[in-house]
Scaffold this motif. Structure first.
Motif, PDB file in Angstrom:
ATOM      1  N   ARG A  62      10.692 -19.803  -1.739  1.00 16.19           N
ATOM      2  CA  ARG A  62      12.063 -19.329  -1.952  1.00 16.19           C
ATOM      3  C   ARG A  62      12.481 -18.562  -0.695  1.00 16.19           C
ATOM      4  NH1 ARG A  62      12.258 -22.385  -5.616  1.00 16.19           N
ATOM      5  NH2 ARG A  62      12.564 -21.988  -7.841  1.00 16.19           N
ATOM      6  N   GLY A  63      13.736 -18.709  -0.318  1.00 14.49           N
ATOM      7  CA  GLY A  63      14.226 -17.972   0.845  1.00 14.49           C
ATOM      8  C   GLY A  63      13.608 -18.487   2.125  1.00 14.49           C
ATOM      9  N   SER A  64      13.541 -17.610   3.151  1.00 12.61           N
ATOM     10  CA  SER A  64      13.123 -18.091   4.469  1.00 12.61           C
ATOM     11  C   SER A  64      12.283 -17.068   5.218  1.00 12.61           C
ATOM     12  CB  SER A  64      14.381 -18.401   5.288  1.00 12.61           C
ATOM     13  OG  SER A  64      15.188 -17.217   5.341  1.00 12.61           O
ATOM     14  N   SER A  65      11.672 -16.120   4.491  1.00 17.40           N
ATOM     15  CA  SER A  65      11.040 -14.986   5.169  1.00 17.40           C
ATOM     16  C   SER A  65       9.782 -15.336   5.965  1.00 17.40           C
ATOM     17  CB  SER A  65      10.676 -13.896   4.155  1.00 17.40           C
ATOM     18  OG  SER A  65       9.487 -14.248   3.479  1.00 17.40           O
ATOM     19  N   GLY A 119      13.100 -16.798  -9.694  1.00 21.30           N
ATOM     20  CA  GLY A 119      13.068 -16.521  -8.258  1.00 21.30           C
ATOM     21  C   GLY A 119      12.904 -15.027  -8.044  1.00 21.30           C
ATOM     22  N   ASP A 122      11.303 -13.736  -1.752  1.00 20.13           N
ATOM     23  CA  ASP A 122      11.640 -14.405  -0.495  1.00 20.13           C
ATOM     24  C   ASP A 122      10.347 -14.682   0.259  1.00 20.13           C
ATOM     25  OD1 ASP A 122      12.749 -15.327   1.825  1.00 20.13           O
ATOM     26  OD2 ASP A 122      13.635 -13.416   2.440  1.00 20.13           O
ATOM     27  N   GLN A 383       7.455 -10.203  -6.837  1.00 22.26           N
ATOM     28  CA  GLN A 383       8.832  -9.807  -6.492  1.00 22.26           C
ATOM     29  C   GLN A 383       8.870  -8.565  -5.592  1.00 22.26           C
ATOM     30  OE1 GLN A 383      10.835  -9.740 -10.337  1.00 22.26           O
ATOM     31  NE2 GLN A 383      11.376 -11.919 -10.120  1.00 22.26           N
ATOM     32  N   PRO A 388      13.154  -9.717  -1.435  1.00 20.12           N
ATOM     33  CA  PRO A 388      14.221 -10.233  -0.564  1.00 20.12           C
ATOM     34  C   PRO A 388      14.871  -9.088   0.204  1.00 20.12           C
ATOM     35  CG  PRO A 388      14.535 -10.894  -2.857  1.00 20.12           C
ATOM     36  CD  PRO A 388      13.484  -9.850  -2.847  1.00 20.12           C
TER      37      PRO A 388
END
Ligand code: ZN
Ligand code: ZN
Length: 390
Positions: A62-65, A119, A122, A383, A388
């Motif tokens: 999830r995301g782009s970290s 979700g 990240d 989480q 995020p």
């Protein structure tokens, strides 16, 4: 954090009981790993199977970290005839989930579904379902199969239930937490003869008795009293008749330590003591030393992060920041040697409560109240650690 709904918890209790009814021994977890793979796939995970035998990894991005985390559950059962009398008792006589790995698998699946739906993180989540924790070294097999090259993790975590702690208690410990376990088979060879004429023989029985006593000094005289270690001679076989001096004797020895240096010292002293004892009796000693699981060492920084997540999301009295060391062993130690992380315990029930029966006992059962607690902790950990950017 949003807790799992009662419906979700009930669904995963049903899955836990289904796995309990169909226990599978080390590297034979075909049904269990197929069930895990099917569920993960249905929830949108990229699933890889057949890692280190029956191991499964589910990956969710999830995301782009670029950050990543690994959570491990174990899937194997034990060669025990179940005596719980539960409706969900084992269908396979002589095989039983007596260590709660059915529960660990169900807890991680419950978290997997919620994290896929919600979700709220990240980065990359790697869920590792390993075979053969009970002596088979499934963790090492998965690593030999490229586990961390294929699924790199910044940090890894695992959770094991523990009878004796109140149900749902989250027990952390920084540093060495579980013992190494090594094995030695010792064969003492003398010269057999008539029991009435010992001077015409070389008696391995007397030498074996002396070796057993001398080995008691390893822990009492060679190990720092503040450091725990165990040397157990669990088997001693020699001879058949009262009037015959046998030609050989065999000892089976288990050696455990909670410090990698103590482990190395014990190996060296065991060889010296046995060799020189044997020499003093004129018998020959052959020592077959088999290294087992390593000392499990929790990374202080990752343990602190895991602990802070528990303190933020659970009542303070449900969290133990520095629990006791255990002389049991766990092959997650091999993973922790490679990747920093932490291994925590979740109480299965204190003495006198349901769930207090010790693991590896025929009457033991995983406490289903932990499905929700354990899954909620996993969700919070992911989480928080992969939070995020605001
Ligand atoms: Zn076990
Ligand atoms: Zn276990």
């Amino acid at each position: 954090m949003e807790r799992l709904s009662d419906n979700a918890v009930q669904a995963f209790i049903a899955i836990r009981r289904d796995i309990h009814q169909h226990p599978e021994m080390a590297f034979d977890e075909h049904r269990t790993s197929a069930l895990v793979a099917e569920k993960l796939q249905a929830w949108g995970y990229a699933v890889s199977t057949g890692i280190g035998g029956t191991g499964v990894v589910g990956q969710l991005v999830r995301g782009s970290s670029g950050s990543s985390i690994g959570l491990r559950a174990d899937m194997d059962a034990l060669p025990i005839v179940e005596a719980t009398g539960a409706d969900w008792s084992s269908c396979h006589h002589g095989v039983m989930h007596a260590c709660g790995h059915d529960g660990h698998t169900a807890m991680l699946l419950a978290a997997a579904q919620a994290l896929a739906e919600r979700g709220g993180f990240d980065g990359t989540l790697n869920l590792i379902f390993q075979p053969a924790e009970e002596g088979g070294g499934g963790a090492l097999k998965m690593m030999e199969d490229g586990l961390f090259e294929r699924f790199p993790c910044d940090a890894i975590f695992a959770m094991h239930n523990m009878p004796g702690h109140p149900q749902g208690q989250l027990v952390f410990r920084s540093g060495a937490t579980m013992a190494s376990s090594d094995y030695a088979t010792v064969t003492l060879t003398g010269n057999g003869g008539h029991g009435a004429m010992p001077h015409r023989a070389t008696d391995p029985v007397v030498a074996a008795a002396s070796v057993v006593m001398a080995l008691q000094t390893l822990v009492s005289r060679n190990v720092d009293p503040q450091s725990a270690a165990v040397v157990t001679v669990g088997a001693l076989h020699a001879g058949q008749a009262n009037n015959v001096i046998p030609a050989s004797a065999r000892l089976e020895i288990s050696v455990r330590a909670l410090d990698p240096q103590v482990r190395r010292d014990l190996e060296r002293r065991l060889h010296d003591v046995i060799r020189l004892q044997a020499q003093s009796f004129g018998v020959r000693a052959e020592i077959d030393w088999r290294p087992g699981y390593a000392v499990l060492v929790n990374d202080p920084e990752q343990t602190e992060r895991a602990l802070q997540v528990a303190l933020k999301h659970f009542p303070t009295d449900q969290v133990t920041p520095q629990g006791p060391q255990l002389t049991g062993s766990e092959d997650f130690a091999f993973m922790l040697d490679r990747v920093p992380g932490s291994y925590l315990f979740i109480g299965n029930g204190s003495d006198g409560e349901v769930g207090a029966c010790m693991v590896h006992n025929p009457a033991y059962d995983f406490n289903d109240d932990n499905i929700g607690t354990g899954a909620n902790y996993w969700i919070a950990l992911v989480q928080e650690l992969l939070s995020p950017a605001p």
